[in-house]
Design a protein around this motif. Structure first.
Motif, PDB file in Angstrom:
ATOM      1  N   ALA A   1      12.333 -12.273  17.352  1.00 35.68           N
ATOM      2  CA  ALA A   1      11.828 -11.287  18.240  1.00 35.68           C
ATOM      3  C   ALA A   1      10.115 -11.018  17.017  1.00 35.68           C
ATOM      4  N   PHE A   2       9.632 -10.756  17.684  1.00 31.59           N
ATOM      5  CA  PHE A   2       8.279 -10.658  16.944  1.00 31.59           C
ATOM      6  C   PHE A   2       8.271  -9.419  16.565  1.00 31.59           C
ATOM      7  N   VAL A   3       8.018  -8.507  15.272  1.00 34.00           N
ATOM      8  CA  VAL A   3       8.255  -7.447  14.345  1.00 34.00           C
ATOM      9  C   VAL A   3       7.408  -6.507  14.607  1.00 34.00           C
ATOM     10  N   LEU A   4       7.332  -5.397  14.654  1.00 33.66           N
ATOM     11  CA  LEU A   4       6.383  -4.594  14.840  1.00 33.66           C
ATOM     12  C   LEU A   4       5.847  -4.116  13.641  1.00 33.66           C
ATOM     13  N   PRO A   5       4.949  -3.694  13.011  1.00 37.97           N
ATOM     14  CA  PRO A   5       4.835  -2.774  11.547  1.00 37.97           C
ATOM     15  C   PRO A   5       5.390  -1.377  11.714  1.00 37.97           C
ATOM     16  N   GLY A   6       6.019  -1.509  10.002  1.00 41.48           N
ATOM     17  CA  GLY A   6       6.695  -0.075  10.605  1.00 41.48           C
ATOM     18  C   GLY A   6       8.496   0.263   9.866  1.00 41.48           C
ATOM     19  N   GLY A   7       9.095   0.904  10.274  1.00 40.66           N
ATOM     20  CA  GLY A   7      10.072   1.049   9.720  1.00 40.66           C
ATOM     21  C   GLY A   7      10.024   2.216   8.814  1.00 40.66           C
ATOM     22  N   CYS A   8      10.756   1.318   7.643  1.00 35.58           N
ATOM     23  CA  CYS A   8      10.564   2.761   6.749  1.00 35.58           C
ATOM     24  C   CYS A   8       8.910   2.390   5.693  1.00 35.58           C
ATOM     25  N   GLU A   9       8.774   3.954   5.182  1.00 36.22           N
ATOM     26  CA  GLU A   9       8.346   4.210   4.704  1.00 36.22           C
ATOM     27  C   GLU A   9       7.508   3.118   4.131  1.00 36.22           C
ATOM     28  N   LEU A  10       7.951   2.410   3.281  1.00 35.55           N
ATOM     29  CA  LEU A  10       7.107   1.636   1.959  1.00 35.55           C
ATOM     30  C   LEU A  10       7.284  -0.173   3.503  1.00 35.55           C
ATOM     31  N   ALA A  11       8.341  -0.044   3.252  1.00 37.41           N
ATOM     32  CA  ALA A  11       7.452  -1.117   4.332  1.00 37.41           C
ATOM     33  C   ALA A  11       6.088  -1.185   4.905  1.00 37.41           C
ATOM     34  N   ALA A  12       6.697   0.321   6.105  1.00 33.95           N
ATOM     35  CA  ALA A  12       4.940   0.567   6.692  1.00 33.95           C
ATOM     36  C   ALA A  12       3.794   0.025   5.846  1.00 33.95           C
ATOM     37  N   HIS A  13       3.877   0.519   4.581  1.00 36.08           N
ATOM     38  CA  HIS A  13       2.887   0.561   3.642  1.00 36.08           C
ATOM     39  C   HIS A  13       3.037  -0.466   3.116  1.00 36.08           C
ATOM     40  N   CYS A  14       3.725  -2.047   3.664  1.00 34.34           N
ATOM     41  CA  CYS A  14       4.129  -3.174   3.248  1.00 34.34           C
ATOM     42  C   CYS A  14       2.936  -4.113   4.094  1.00 34.34           C
ATOM     43  N   HIS A  15       2.905  -3.237   5.281  1.00 31.69           N
ATOM     44  CA  HIS A  15       2.940  -4.139   6.726  1.00 31.69           C
ATOM     45  C   HIS A  15       1.232  -2.994   6.527  1.00 31.69           C
ATOM     46  N   VAL A  16       0.509  -2.557   6.406  1.00 35.79           N
ATOM     47  CA  VAL A  16      -0.976  -2.314   5.474  1.00 35.79           C
ATOM     48  C   VAL A  16      -1.471  -2.758   4.847  1.00 35.79           C
ATOM     49  N   ALA A  17      -0.494  -3.269   3.756  1.00 32.89           N
ATOM     50  CA  ALA A  17      -1.166  -4.134   2.712  1.00 32.89           C
ATOM     51  C   ALA A  17      -1.741  -5.266   3.313  1.00 32.89           C
ATOM     52  N   ARG A  18      -0.420  -6.335   3.929  1.00 33.42           N
ATOM     53  CA  ARG A  18      -0.656  -6.934   4.012  1.00 33.42           C
ATOM     54  C   ARG A  18      -1.882  -7.308   5.949  1.00 33.42           C
ATOM     55  N   THR A  19      -2.094  -6.589   6.033  1.00 34.34           N
ATOM     56  CA  THR A  19      -3.147  -6.724   7.027  1.00 34.34           C
ATOM     57  C   THR A  19      -4.186  -6.475   6.375  1.00 34.34           C
ATOM     58  N   VAL A  20      -4.096  -5.775   5.649  1.00 36.22           N
ATOM     59  CA  VAL A  20      -5.867  -6.012   4.476  1.00 36.22           C
ATOM     60  C   VAL A  20      -6.198  -6.937   4.289  1.00 36.22           C
ATOM     61  N   CYS A  21      -4.548  -8.052   3.325  1.00 30.49           N
ATOM     62  CA  CYS A  21      -4.481  -9.307   2.930  1.00 30.49           C
ATOM     63  C   CYS A  21      -5.215 -10.144   3.200  1.00 30.49           C
ATOM     64  N   ARG A  22      -5.544 -10.059   5.166  1.00 25.58           N
ATOM     65  CA  ARG A  22      -5.546 -10.811   6.148  1.00 25.58           C
ATOM     66  C   ARG A  22      -7.063 -10.879   5.822  1.00 25.58           C
ATOM     67  N   ARG A  23      -6.927  -9.557   6.171  1.00 23.05           N
ATOM     68  CA  ARG A  23      -9.135  -9.207   6.343  1.00 23.05           C
ATOM     69  C   ARG A  23      -9.768 -10.457   5.178  1.00 23.05           C
ATOM     70  N   ALA A  24      -8.932  -9.673   4.255  1.00 23.34           N
ATOM     71  CA  ALA A  24      -9.790 -10.397   2.741  1.00 23.34           C
ATOM     72  C   ALA A  24      -9.678 -11.780   2.914  1.00 23.34           C
ATOM     73  N   GLU A  25      -8.774 -11.883   3.355  1.00 23.27           N
ATOM     74  CA  GLU A  25      -8.129 -14.159   3.418  1.00 23.27           C
ATOM     75  C   GLU A  25      -9.760 -14.517   4.640  1.00 23.27           C
ATOM     76  N   ARG A  26     -10.122 -13.872   5.734  1.00 20.72           N
ATOM     77  CA  ARG A  26     -11.097 -14.191   6.330  1.00 20.72           C
ATOM     78  C   ARG A  26     -12.279 -13.734   5.729  1.00 20.72           C
ATOM     79  N   ARG A  27     -12.597 -12.709   4.691  1.00 24.14           N
ATOM     80  CA  ARG A  27     -13.762 -12.743   4.157  1.00 24.14           C
ATOM     81  C   ARG A  27     -14.271 -13.627   3.336  1.00 24.14           C
TER      82      ARG A  27
END
Length: 188
Positions: free
Chosen positions: A113-139
């Motif tokens: 299934a497609f996973v939505l960002p969230g779950g425990c607080e630590l995993a949610a922070h990891c997902h935020v870091a992941r999306t900022v990583c993707r933005r850094a990659e685009r830059r």
């Protein structure tokens, strides 16, 4: 006594690269290494959580150090015709991330299934870091359209977001928290 933390030299909208060259604070190069710095800061949030497993902390701290290497690389102008590599981020770094992705993936239950960002607080922070990583990659990719950027660095950033995705899943699993999966809207 005046603080060494501010110089005022950037008040006109420019900053210095490694080597002293002044550039606009809104140029592609600065956007690239500024986003890498932002990404590292989000990893700092993950690292500061007392629930973060020791092995993951060690890996993330190593990644933060390599991000500093990447920032230094991106903050250095490339001379015409040069093809510099990024210190600390070679093919071995890519392979190390791939190995870590494989290990975490083996320890985490499979999901179809497609996973939505969230779950425990630590995993949610990891997902935020992941999306900022993707933005850094685009830059970084934007910068690579204008001038030379080490292709291994781009590859490493691509793997890094995959690593953070599986790290978030692993953290949810370790904490006994079910993944949040996408429920598509019903067709009208």
């Amino acid at each position: 006594m005046k603080s060494c933390l501010y110089t005022g030299t950037g008040d006109g909208g420019t900053t210095s690269l490694v080597g002293g060259e002044r550039i606009s604070k809104v140029c592609t190069r600065l956007e690239a290494y500024g986003t890498v710095d932002e990404f590292s800061s989000f990893l700092g949030v993950v690292l500061s959580d007392s629930q973060c497993p020791t092995d993951l902390k060690e890996q993330l701290l190593e990644i933060q150090n390599r991000l500093f290497d990447a920032g230094c690389y991106l903050a250095t102008a490339v001379k015409e015709g040069d093809t510099p590599s990024c210190n600390g981020i070679g093919i071995e770094a890519v392979e190390r991330l791939e190995s870590r992705i494989d290990s975490l993936d083996e320890e985490t239950p499979k999901i179809r299934a497609f996973v939505l960002p969230g779950g425990c607080e630590l995993a949610a922070h990891c997902h935020v870091a992941r999306t900022v990583c993707r933005r850094a990659e685009r830059r970084i990719l934007e910068l690579a359209m204008e001038e030379y950027v080490d292709p291994i660095l781009i590859r490493w950033f691509n793997r890094l977001s995959d690593y953070l995705f599986i790290a978030a899943r692993y953290l949810n699993y370790c904490n006994g928290v079910d993944e949040i999966t996408w429920t598509p809207a019903s067709k009208s």
